[in-house]
Enzyme design. Structure first.
Site, PDB file in Angstrom:
ATOM      1  N   MET A  62       0.852  -1.198   0.000  1.00 34.96           N
ATOM      2  CA  MET A  62       0.000   0.000   0.000  1.00 34.96           C
ATOM      3  C   MET A  62       0.888   1.248   0.000  1.00 34.96           C
ATOM      4  O   MET A  62       1.890   1.290   0.705  1.00 34.96           O
ATOM      5  CB  MET A  62      -0.867   0.010   1.263  1.00 34.96           C
ATOM      6  CG  MET A  62      -1.681   1.296   1.448  1.00 34.96           C
ATOM      7  SD  MET A  62      -2.712   1.254   2.935  1.00 34.96           S
ATOM      8  CE  MET A  62      -1.511   1.711   4.188  1.00 34.96           C
ATOM      9  N   ASP A  84      -0.024   5.725  -1.125  1.00 32.66           N
ATOM     10  CA  ASP A  84      -0.869   6.890  -0.806  1.00 32.66           C
ATOM     11  C   ASP A  84      -2.342   6.600  -0.486  1.00 32.66           C
ATOM     12  O   ASP A  84      -2.967   5.784  -1.160  1.00 32.66           O
ATOM     13  CB  ASP A  84      -0.932   7.863  -1.992  1.00 32.66           C
ATOM     14  CG  ASP A  84       0.396   8.106  -2.652  1.00 32.66           C
ATOM     15  OD1 ASP A  84       1.413   7.645  -2.141  1.00 32.66           O
ATOM     16  OD2 ASP A  84       0.391   8.776  -3.697  1.00 32.66           O
ATOM     17  N   TRP A 128       6.010  -2.040  -4.530  1.00 33.74           N
ATOM     18  CA  TRP A 128       5.204  -1.277  -5.493  1.00 33.74           C
ATOM     19  C   TRP A 128       5.087  -2.053  -6.813  1.00 33.74           C
ATOM     20  O   TRP A 128       6.047  -2.682  -7.265  1.00 33.74           O
ATOM     21  CB  TRP A 128       5.872   0.086  -5.713  1.00 33.74           C
ATOM     22  CG  TRP A 128       5.017   1.064  -6.455  1.00 33.74           C
ATOM     23  CD1 TRP A 128       4.129   1.944  -5.915  1.00 33.74           C
ATOM     24  CD2 TRP A 128       4.977   1.273  -7.873  1.00 33.74           C
ATOM     25  NE1 TRP A 128       3.533   2.681  -6.917  1.00 33.74           N
ATOM     26  CE2 TRP A 128       4.035   2.291  -8.126  1.00 33.74           C
ATOM     27  CE3 TRP A 128       5.633   0.694  -8.964  1.00 33.74           C
ATOM     28  CZ2 TRP A 128       3.747   2.751  -9.413  1.00 33.74           C
ATOM     29  CZ3 TRP A 128       5.340   1.150 -10.242  1.00 33.74           C
ATOM     30  CH2 TRP A 128       4.404   2.169 -10.455  1.00 33.74           C
ATOM     31  N   ARG A 176       0.116  14.603 -12.432  1.00 35.59           N
ATOM     32  CA  ARG A 176      -0.698  13.592 -11.721  1.00 35.59           C
ATOM     33  C   ARG A 176      -1.330  14.063 -10.415  1.00 35.59           C
ATOM     34  O   ARG A 176      -1.100  15.144  -9.931  1.00 35.59           O
ATOM     35  CB  ARG A 176       0.177  12.371 -11.438  1.00 35.59           C
ATOM     36  CG  ARG A 176       1.405  12.641 -10.579  1.00 35.59           C
ATOM     37  CD  ARG A 176       2.113  11.306 -10.276  1.00 35.59           C
ATOM     38  NE  ARG A 176       3.368  11.491  -9.583  1.00 35.59           N
ATOM     39  CZ  ARG A 176       4.535  11.687 -10.177  1.00 35.59           C
ATOM     40  NH1 ARG A 176       4.614  11.724 -11.486  1.00 35.59           N
ATOM     41  NH2 ARG A 176       5.639  11.852  -9.458  1.00 35.59           N
ATOM     42  N   GLU A 220       4.034  16.264  -5.609  1.00 37.49           N
ATOM     43  CA  GLU A 220       3.031  15.207  -5.777  1.00 37.49           C
ATOM     44  C   GLU A 220       1.838  15.475  -4.848  1.00 37.49           C
ATOM     45  O   GLU A 220       1.936  16.240  -3.883  1.00 37.49           O
ATOM     46  CB  GLU A 220       3.638  13.841  -5.412  1.00 37.49           C
ATOM     47  CG  GLU A 220       4.803  13.426  -6.286  1.00 37.49           C
ATOM     48  CD  GLU A 220       5.327  12.021  -5.985  1.00 37.49           C
ATOM     49  OE1 GLU A 220       5.566  11.276  -6.947  1.00 37.49           O
ATOM     50  OE2 GLU A 220       5.520  11.673  -4.811  1.00 37.49           O
TER      51      GLU A 220
HETATM   52  C1  FRU Z   1       3.193   9.457  -4.332  1.00 39.29           C
HETATM   53  C2  FRU Z   1       3.049   8.843  -5.713  1.00 39.29           C
HETATM   54  C3  FRU Z   1       2.043   9.619  -6.526  1.00 39.29           C
HETATM   55  C4  FRU Z   1       1.575   8.591  -7.513  1.00 39.29           C
HETATM   56  C5  FRU Z   1       1.572   7.335  -6.689  1.00 39.29           C
HETATM   57  C6  FRU Z   1       1.910   6.096  -7.456  1.00 39.29           C
HETATM   58  O1  FRU Z   1       3.633   8.585  -3.365  1.00 39.29           O
HETATM   59  O2  FRU Z   1       4.310   8.797  -6.342  1.00 39.29           O
HETATM   60  O3  FRU Z   1       2.566  10.783  -7.114  1.00 39.29           O
HETATM   61  O4  FRU Z   1       0.314   8.884  -8.028  1.00 39.29           O
HETATM   62  O5  FRU Z   1       2.526   7.524  -5.669  1.00 39.29           O
HETATM   63  O6  FRU Z   1       1.714   4.949  -6.692  1.00 39.29           O
END
Ligand code: FRU
Length: 533
Positions: A53, A55, A79, A186, A238
């Protein structure tokens, strides 16, 4: 007669054995209930049942439920192709896990984004007079990235007519295609903007944010941008958020812009800065008190990233509720948990105050946390020089607890003081205040497992003190694998995770280089919020 005595003696011995056994069993039982079933699994923080997990996403309130979606990779503990995991809660503490809400598709992985209730059905996605939930997220096209292209990210939408249980992606996605050659484009966060009577999106674009407007989520127009010369720029911007807040004790309203940045946080790696100013429906103007090169941070610890706030909290509640990812990209994929990776911070309620330095956000864990309290230990006023063992705490120290301490450093003393959690193997975690440096600190250098990443525990993490009051107040929320400090009513926040080899089962207060007066102390055990096995 002899026989009777013998039988009696035998019965007595049997009874004693049974009692001993029962006592022994009870002890073990107590231990079981305070030790998480899986090593390092928090008791009062949200974690996914299994797998990776990052964000928090799509946080929205509807019909008595707080929704929490999150960046989720259901096939591994690092990830990978991103989905939106999903959970709901009626009290922000006890979470019910629901099936995955959004899966990757031909346009890409589902990156971070937001969700709102479309009360006026501007999208036309509503059904039977009920407003739909609309989610706005980033598509990340991995195939394009692998082919060396930069225009990999675009914005898509999806809707739900059943309280978020099932989602339909809009057929004409993406609603904002990549403008070309824009690698970082994004994390849309959307709110209904009263001034301009439209949906306003704040989007992270490399080293700044952009504001976009739409009447219906489907057609978007770029309004303005902010940030190239403002705040911290040690890494990419972000996960922004933009919302109005009443200034405490006044009728004034200011707009708060949260911007996460990775790397570039005050103690290294990922962190979240914020700007306070005005937003007229199109343009964000920072308040004159905001200094271009002096970023302020929502949390100075290393483990609070990509946090945003809940949409659609009813006006009768009126809170601005925040939650972050309790990790840091410096080491998130390496932390020593087995079946899952990472937790969220506690949900926090924020307010905005005007100080001599400008507007500042204050955070506190949500008041619902009180419902987990079980058992209270009160500490009397005393001077501390060296260590003071919190003996009565031993039965709860390995679980979750809330520690509220008020200290007064002695005049002219260079004292370093605070709370230490430790275990029988000599591992320890310290959190406290350094009166000479005027800094709060968190020290996990001897906290247990630290070698999994050279970036995890190289230095003491520090946070400035903003309050000038004599009494230093620390509210520390301790869980199995984390501590969150809300100091001076929440004007300084510091969140760090740790991984002791065996749970910390002891706690003490400490004072070094002098004496500190403990004015008062209250410690509450906190019941586990995760369902029993
Ligand atoms: C932040 C991020 C966001 C992106 C997501 C991808 O932690 O890098 O910018 O949308 O994680 O998992």
């Amino acid at each position: 007669m002899k026989n009777a005595t013998f039988i009696l003696l035998f019965a007595l011995l049997a009874l004693m054995a049974a009692c001993t056994k029962r006592v022994h069993y009870q002890d073990e039982h107590v231990d079981d209930s305070i030790t998480p079933r899986e090593k390092h699994r928090p008791l009062i923080h949200f974690t996914p049942p299994a797998h990776w997990m990052n964000d928090p996403n799509g946080m929205v309130y509807l019909d008595g439920e707080y929704h929490l979606f999150y960046q989720y990779y259901p096939d591994g503990t690092v990830w990978g192709p991103m989905h939106w995991g999903h959970a709901v809660s009626t009290d922000l503490l006890h979470w019910q896990h629901l099936p995955i809400a959004l899966y990757p598709d031909s346009l890409g992985y589902i990156f971070s984004g937001s969700a709102v209730v479309d009360w006026k059905n501007t999208s036309g996605f509503g059904k039977n007079g009920k407003p739909p939930l609309v989610a706005i997220f980033t598509y990340h096209d991995m195939a394009a990235e692998k082919a060396g292209k930069t225009e990999t990210q675009s914005q898509g939408i999806a809707y739900s007519n059943d309280q978020g249980r099932t989602w339909t992606k809009y057929a004409d996605n993406p609603v904002i295609p990549n403008p070309g050659n824009m690698r970082d484009f994004r994390d849309p966060k959307v709110h209904w903007n009263v001034a301009s009577q439209q949906w306003v999106m704040v989007l992270a674009v490399a080293d700044h944010v952009e504001f976009w407007g739409s009447p219906n989520f489907k057609h978007w127009q770029r309004l303005s941008e902010f940030g190239k010369e403002w705040g911290a720029h040690g890494g990419v911007w972000e996960c922004p958020d933009l919302f109005p807040m009443k200034v405490e004790g006044s009728d004034e309203t200011r707009w708060v812009l949260l911007v996460s940045i990775n790397p570039g946080a005050p103690n290294g790696g990922s962190g979240t800065q914020y700007f306070v100013g005005d937003f007229d429906g199109k343009t964000f103007t920072p308040d004159p008190s905001v200094q271009k090169n002096k970023p302020v941070w929502i949390d100075y610890g290393r483990d609070d990233y990509a946090g945003v706030t809940w949409s659609d909290i009813p006006a009768r509640d009126g809170r601005r509720l925040f939650l972050g990812w309790m990790s840091n990209w410096d080491y998130a994929t390496l932390v020593p948990t087995v079946s899952w990776r990472s937790a969220m911070t506690l949900p926090r309620s924020m307010n905005l105050q005007r100080s001599a330095q400008g507007y500042r956000l204050f955070s506190q864990p949500v008041k619902e946390l009180h419902t987990l309290r079980q058992g209270k230990y009160t500490l009397q006023t005393r001077d501390i020089n060296g260590t003071y063992e919190l003996k009565s705490l031993q039965s709860i120290a390995a679980g979750a607890m809330e520690v509220v301490l008020e200290f007064e450093p002695a005049e002219g003393s260079a004292t370093i003081f605070g709370l230490e959690l430790y275990n029988n193997s000599g591992e320890r975690y310290r959190i406290g205040y350094d009166a000479a440096a005027k800094q709060f600190f968190s020290d996990r250098r001897q906290s247990g497992k630290i070698a999994f990443s050279p970036k995890f525990a190289t230095q003491i993490h520090t946070a400035p003190r903003f309050s000038s009051e004599k009494t230093v107040r620390m509210r520390i929320l301790v869980d199995v694998a984390s501590a969150e400090m809300f100091a001076d009513e929440g004007s300084t926040v510091l969140t760090d995770v740790f991984f002791p080899n065996s749970d910390y089962n002891k706690a003490r207060l400490f004072a070094e280089n002098g004496t500190v007066r403990l004015i008062s102390g209250e410690i509450f055990g906190l019941k586990s919020a995760i369902p029993p096995p």
